[in-house]
Enzyme design. Structure first.
Site, PDB file in Angstrom:
ATOM      1  N   CYS A   1      60.964  68.769  34.316  1.00 21.73           N
ATOM      2  CA  CYS A   1      62.387  68.602  35.106  1.00 21.73           C
ATOM      3  C   CYS A   1      62.037  67.626  35.818  1.00 21.73           C
ATOM      4  O   CYS A   1      62.429  67.074  37.281  1.00 21.73           O
ATOM      5  CB  CYS A   1      62.310  69.612  35.740  1.00 21.73           C
ATOM      6  SG  CYS A   1      62.804  71.121  35.338  1.00 21.73           S
TER       7      CYS A   1
ATOM      8  N   HIS B   1      72.618  76.206  43.914  1.00 22.04           N
ATOM      9  CA  HIS B   1      73.421  77.366  44.168  1.00 22.04           C
ATOM     10  C   HIS B   1      75.059  76.732  43.641  1.00 22.04           C
ATOM     11  O   HIS B   1      75.676  77.696  42.613  1.00 22.04           O
ATOM     12  CB  HIS B   1      74.253  77.767  45.499  1.00 22.04           C
ATOM     13  CG  HIS B   1      75.027  78.775  45.588  1.00 22.04           C
ATOM     14  ND1 HIS B   1      76.903  78.112  45.625  1.00 22.04           N
ATOM     15  CD2 HIS B   1      75.326  79.953  45.997  1.00 22.04           C
ATOM     16  CE1 HIS B   1      77.321  79.075  46.119  1.00 22.04           C
ATOM     17  NE2 HIS B   1      76.317  80.635  45.615  1.00 22.04           N
TER      18      HIS B   1
ATOM     19  N   HIS C   1      63.534  68.510  44.073  1.00 22.37           N
ATOM     20  CA  HIS C   1      64.046  68.948  43.277  1.00 22.37           C
ATOM     21  C   HIS C   1      64.726  70.499  43.259  1.00 22.37           C
ATOM     22  O   HIS C   1      63.894  71.334  43.739  1.00 22.37           O
ATOM     23  CB  HIS C   1      62.625  68.772  41.996  1.00 22.37           C
ATOM     24  CG  HIS C   1      63.039  69.372  40.632  1.00 22.37           C
ATOM     25  ND1 HIS C   1      64.498  69.587  40.330  1.00 22.37           N
ATOM     26  CD2 HIS C   1      63.034  71.007  40.062  1.00 22.37           C
ATOM     27  CE1 HIS C   1      64.377  69.824  39.014  1.00 22.37           C
ATOM     28  NE2 HIS C   1      63.395  70.923  39.174  1.00 22.37           N
TER      29      HIS C   1
ATOM     30  N   ASN D   1      69.464  75.019  38.268  1.00 18.73           N
ATOM     31  CA  ASN D   1      68.077  73.656  37.552  1.00 18.73           C
ATOM     32  C   ASN D   1      68.744  72.764  36.639  1.00 18.73           C
ATOM     33  O   ASN D   1      69.290  73.549  35.661  1.00 18.73           O
ATOM     34  CB  ASN D   1      67.395  74.163  38.011  1.00 18.73           C
ATOM     35  CG  ASN D   1      66.035  73.729  37.343  1.00 18.73           C
ATOM     36  OD1 ASN D   1      66.306  72.038  36.718  1.00 18.73           O
ATOM     37  ND2 ASN D   1      65.213  74.650  37.343  1.00 18.73           N
TER      38      ASN D   1
ATOM     39  N   HIS E   1      65.518  61.727  55.469  1.00 14.91           N
ATOM     40  CA  HIS E   1      66.245  62.862  54.237  1.00 14.91           C
ATOM     41  C   HIS E   1      65.380  63.033  53.018  1.00 14.91           C
ATOM     42  O   HIS E   1      64.562  62.496  52.993  1.00 14.91           O
ATOM     43  CB  HIS E   1      67.447  62.409  53.693  1.00 14.91           C
ATOM     44  CG  HIS E   1      68.157  61.717  54.528  1.00 14.91           C
ATOM     45  ND1 HIS E   1      69.179  61.948  55.611  1.00 14.91           N
ATOM     46  CD2 HIS E   1      68.315  60.413  55.006  1.00 14.91           C
ATOM     47  CE1 HIS E   1      70.015  61.587  56.006  1.00 14.91           C
ATOM     48  NE2 HIS E   1      69.689  60.127  55.832  1.00 14.91           N
TER      49      HIS E   1
ATOM     50  N   HIS F   1      49.561  63.590  38.185  1.00 16.16           N
ATOM     51  CA  HIS F   1      49.147  64.815  36.785  1.00 16.16           C
ATOM     52  C   HIS F   1      48.085  65.880  37.052  1.00 16.16           C
ATOM     53  O   HIS F   1      46.649  65.678  37.213  1.00 16.16           O
ATOM     54  CB  HIS F   1      48.719  64.249  35.247  1.00 16.16           C
ATOM     55  CG  HIS F   1      49.159  64.627  33.891  1.00 16.16           C
ATOM     56  ND1 HIS F   1      48.973  66.145  34.007  1.00 16.16           N
ATOM     57  CD2 HIS F   1      50.387  64.056  33.742  1.00 16.16           C
ATOM     58  CE1 HIS F   1      49.656  66.296  33.030  1.00 16.16           C
ATOM     59  NE2 HIS F   1      51.092  65.527  32.308  1.00 16.16           N
TER      60      HIS F   1
END
Length: 464
Positions: free
Chosen positions: A168, A367, A338, A371, A334, A247
């Site tokens: 992702c 919503h 994710h 995802n 801001h 990582h």
């Protein structure tokens, strides 16, 4: 005395780092975003309650226990009724997808977003110097980048990169690659295309940890245009200030918390374990240790060090929370998180002390669109823009997590007031809604009734 010496050393290092950054900016290492376009599928692919239930009921491997688990998961997921599913799933081909289904899914997203991107920016495909496509779960031959190059007849000397398996957070990995290429290629244009192949990876088994992916992941993607040409600075909407990639794959729990695999019956899917939130938190802390000094003002760094020092010296429980993380609000207005899931969004918000206002873009994106994997960050950005929150000079921190386990974060500077409605244009006035509760419980809550345990799911229609 030791604390005073450390503060003097910190001031010197910060000043040195500041001068170093100024030098780098003069060496053509800037990265400007000129435009971005998110994907919105057609209305016939919306997963409203009834369609979603019919897809679930097609899986003959599920029993009452699995249905109850799915009901509870969907109701508490934070996902609404307007998300989109792959076309082959809508058509009932989730158990036996063809390669053409996967390629068609990618073509729809690629070409819709790229057509709009070229039209909006006025840049032609033949002007593109660098192309990066990231799709984690599909590796085709010829590559997906080749499909884009062939469609738009791009130049033969284009630098093309096809990223797979990056999860992702692949979108920021692709941008980091572009940023590094900008250091050696002057006045060039780069395109990044971020999406995911879901149709061929819809899980048809009954392992609960693998069923979660069907509840969370939805169709979506984004194409972005970048340049390092300073002459186009006035046309840019964002400027990349810093990027830090972490990582955490050396940790076994983190490596295995979200992984593609086959269950004991041979059904392939994506397993999400309870260790995911813990792995995200640990990798996030490691990332912030590097990102913090790059984005925070000197006075906040000094405050954080003093508080941390006092906590370590006096073991004060009252200052433990304050020592955990610095106040990122001093370095960004801001927060673009994710939209991987409700638990991840709430976890990040709690650890950073964010308000409902800060978390609203990520929650509303989850919503409305679900995802969408690597493309999700840009729907969150689109929400902020459609709400007219982004003003010139504002700073945005993007926070992303991905399989591996990876935490990739970056900070952007807003170059001009951003007010485009983008994919949110037809619904932004309805957000945030009064309630984020999924209507599944209202219609299918009878599944939880223990007195109905004798009912076979084949008899479901008598209750609908």
């Amino acid at each position: 005395m030791e604390l005073l010496t450390a503060l003097y050393a910190l001031c010197f290092l910060y000043f040195t780092y500041y001068i170093y950054n100024l030098v780098l900016q003069k060496r053509n290492q800037c990265c400007y975003m000129l435009a971005y376009e998110c994907y919105k599928a057609t209305e016939d692919r919306k997963l409203h309650t009834e369609l979603c239930a019919s897809i679930i009921l097609r899986n003959k491997n599920l029993g009452l226990e699995e249905y109850r688990f799915l009901l509870q998961t969907i109701v508490n997921s934070g996902i609404g009724e307007d998300t989109y599913a792959p076309n082959n799933v809508i058509l009932g081909k989730e158990e036996c997808p063809d390669l053409i289904d996967s390629l068609s899914e990618m073509d729809d997203i690629f070409f819709d977003t790229l057509d709009n991107l070229f039209a909006k920016s006025g840049i032609s495909p033949q002007e593109i110097d660098i192309l990066v496509v990231n799709v984690s779960l599909l590796s085709a031959v010829p590559s997906l980048t080749a499909r884009v190059i062939n469609r738009y007849k791009m130049r033969s000397n284009i630098k093309a990169f096809n990223l797979s398996g990056m999860g992702c957070s692949a979108s920021l990995i692709a941008i980091d690659l572009v940023q590094h290429l900008f250091k050696t290629h002057n006045n060039v244009f780069a395109i990044v295309v971020s999406t995911e192949s879901l149709g061929a990876n819809w899980y048809c088994g009954k392992e609960k940890s693998m069923m979660l992916s069907n509840c969370l992941f939805r169709s979506g993607g984004c194409s972005m245009l970048f340049t390092n040409n300073k002459a186009l600075k006035q046309q840019a909407i964002l400027r990349l200030k810093c990027m830090v990639r972490t990582h955490y794959g050396s940790n076994d729990e983190a490596f295995e918390c979200c992984i593609q695999m086959e269950d004991e019956n041979g059904y392939r899917g994506f397993r999400l374990t309870k260790k995911l939130v813990k792995s995200a938190a640990q990798s996030f802390i490691i990332n912030l240790r590097v990102l913090g000094p790059k984005m925070l003002p000197l006075w906040e760094i000094m405050r954080y060090l003093v508080v941390s020092y006092r906590f370590r010296k006096f073991k004060s429980s009252s200052s433990q929370a304050a020592a955990a993380v610095p106040n990122l609000k001093t370095g960004a207005e801001h927060f673009c998180i994710h939209p991987g899931g409700k638990a991840v969004i709430d976890g990040v918000g709690k650890s950073l002390g964010l308000t409902d206002y800060d978390l609203e873009p990520a929650r509303m994106t989850l919503h409305r669109f679900g995802n969408t994997s690597a493309g999700g960050l840009w729907y969150v950005l689109g929400y902020m823009e459609a709400k007219k929150r982004l003003k010139k000079g504002d700073r945005i921190i993007m926070i992303s997590f991905g399989a591996g386990f990876k935490c990739n974060n970056c900070v952007w500077e807003v170059m001009k007031d951003m007010e485009d409605g983008n994919v949110w244009e037809d619904c932004i006035d309805n957000y945030p809604p009064d309630s984020l509760v999924n209507p599944f419980m209202e219609k299918y809550g009878w599944i939880n009734d223990e007195h109905l345990s004798f009912i076979r799911m084949d008899d479901y229609r008598m209750f609908s």
